[in-house]
Design an enzyme around this catalytic site. Structure first.
Site, PDB file in Angstrom:
ATOM      1  N   ALA A  17       0.869  -1.177   0.000  1.00  0.00           N
ATOM      2  CA  ALA A  17       0.000   0.000   0.000  1.00  0.00           C
ATOM      3  C   ALA A  17       0.906   1.227   0.000  1.00  0.00           C
ATOM      4  O   ALA A  17       2.076   1.144   0.397  1.00  0.00           O
ATOM      5  CB  ALA A  17      -0.875  -0.020   1.246  1.00  0.00           C
ATOM      6  N   GLY A  72       0.688  -4.935   1.006  1.00  0.00           N
ATOM      7  CA  GLY A  72      -0.529  -4.999   0.202  1.00  0.00           C
ATOM      8  C   GLY A  72      -0.300  -5.636  -1.159  1.00  0.00           C
ATOM      9  O   GLY A  72      -1.234  -6.171  -1.766  1.00  0.00           O
ATOM     10  N   GLU A  80      -0.610  -9.236  -0.521  1.00  0.00           N
ATOM     11  CA  GLU A  80      -2.037  -9.486  -0.248  1.00  0.00           C
ATOM     12  C   GLU A  80      -2.845  -9.469  -1.543  1.00  0.00           C
ATOM     13  O   GLU A  80      -3.738 -10.290  -1.743  1.00  0.00           O
ATOM     14  CB  GLU A  80      -2.558  -8.430   0.741  1.00  0.00           C
ATOM     15  CG  GLU A  80      -1.937  -8.591   2.129  1.00  0.00           C
ATOM     16  CD  GLU A  80      -2.258  -7.438   3.064  1.00  0.00           C
ATOM     17  OE1 GLU A  80      -2.001  -6.276   2.688  1.00  0.00           O
ATOM     18  OE2 GLU A  80      -2.751  -7.691   4.165  1.00  0.00           O
ATOM     19  N   GLU A 109       4.879  -5.067   7.091  1.00  0.00           N
ATOM     20  CA  GLU A 109       4.163  -3.994   7.790  1.00  0.00           C
ATOM     21  C   GLU A 109       4.676  -3.786   9.216  1.00  0.00           C
ATOM     22  O   GLU A 109       4.727  -2.679   9.723  1.00  0.00           O
ATOM     23  CB  GLU A 109       2.652  -4.309   7.835  1.00  0.00           C
ATOM     24  CG  GLU A 109       1.954  -4.173   6.493  1.00  0.00           C
ATOM     25  CD  GLU A 109       1.931  -5.451   5.664  1.00  0.00           C
ATOM     26  OE1 GLU A 109       2.782  -6.337   5.889  1.00  0.00           O
ATOM     27  OE2 GLU A 109       1.070  -5.542   4.771  1.00  0.00           O
TER      28      GLU A 109
END
Ligand code: CO8
Length: 258
Positions: free
Chosen positions: A65, A109, A112, A132
């Site tokens: 992200a 992300g 993911e 993260e």
């Protein structure tokens, strides 16, 4: 339609989406997620497309992200916007098969997002991780959940607690990726795989996908029962008639619904 953060093309019956934010290693900003959602909507509605490939650049599928976009957000911002579920999970609701073709970094992300696809083909350069924890947060789009289902508790726990990155070989051994492909052939092989799927019966492919996904959501006995009922329902399709007749007659099947 023109997009800012992705490239979209069709190769025969295959929709190819390339994440295209090279300067930020395809960090998944809100605009990119919106572009991706729109492209998936269009491809899902396009009868000429039977399967989709999602890829990034040679260096990065996606490095996570967008940290710069996230860093200023408050708890109220993320809670009230339900950040990040909006838009992010669009790939999981796509009924057509979506293959992730991963080269380089698939972190946070990005990892993911790859796991939301139906399966992952990896270049030997692929690197997967949930870093993260090293920036003071935890995964928010399935990194503690899907990764655990893919690779088991021990490896998922180590990766989530340390942020350690695994290479393609380890990812293949652990069951995170289905195959490793030479980097130069990744896209062509992913497209060929998608093309093969697109040449099969579309409703039956959708049924198979739905059944495999059921395995993640239910008990074994319920899943097997669900599978049996769906198996029965394939007998209501012309494509099952054609597929079995073609086998008996020693010819290539000509599926009507594809
Ligand atoms: N967000 C924003 N920008 C990024 C990101 C990112 N995730 N990753 C890389 N970039 C940018 C860098 O800031 C840099 O930009 P600039 O040149 O303007 O400084 C550019 O991309 C190139 O990056 P590097 O110079 O760092 O390239 P290196 O080759 O030296 O390093 C790495 C590559 C190792 C991938 C490194 O960039 C890195 O560690 N990136 C961050 C990885 C990370 O921590 N990812 C997890 C992010 S958090 C997350 O994903 C939470 C998910 C929760 C669910 C989704 C919520 C929306």
């Amino acid at each position: 339609m023109a997009y800012e953060f992705i490239l979209v093309e069709t190769r025969g019956p295959v929709g190819l989406i390339t994440l295209n934010r090279p300067k930020a290693l395809n960090a998944l900003c809100a605009g990119l997620i919106a572009d991706l959602g729109k492209a998936l909507d269009d491809m899902e509605a396009d009868d000429n497309i039977g399967a989709i490939v999602l890829t990034g650049s040679e260096k990065a599928f996606a490095a996570g992200a967008d940290i710069k976009e996230m860093s200023g957000k408050s708890y109220m911002d993320v809670y009230l916007q339900d950040f990040i579920t909006k838009g992010w999970e669009r790939v999981t609701t796509c009924r057509k098969p979506v293959i992730a073709a991963v080269s380089g970094y698939a972190l946070g992300g990005g990892c993911e997002m790859a796991m939301m696809c139906d399966f992952i083909l990896a270049a030997e350069t692929a690197k997967f991780g949930q870093p993260e924890i090293t920036i003071g947060t935890i995964p928010g789009a399935g990194g503690t959940q899907r990764l655990t289902r893919f690779v088991g508790k021990s490896k998922a726990m180590e990766m989530n607690l340390t942020g350690r990155i695994m290479d393609a070989e380890e990812a293949e051994r652990a069951g995170l990726v289905s195959r490793i492909i030479p980097a130069t052939e990744l896209i062509s092989e992913a497209v060929a795989t998608a093309e093969k799927i697109a040449g099969l019966s579309r409703p039956v492919v959708m049924m198979a996908k739905e059944c495999v996904n059921k395995a993640y959501e239910t008990t074994l006995s319920e899943g097997v029962k669900f599978e049996r009922r769906v198996f029965h329902s394939t007998f209501a399709t012309e494509d099952q008639k054609e597929g079995m007749a073609a086998f008996v007659e020693k010819r290539t099947p000509n599926f009507k619904n594809r």
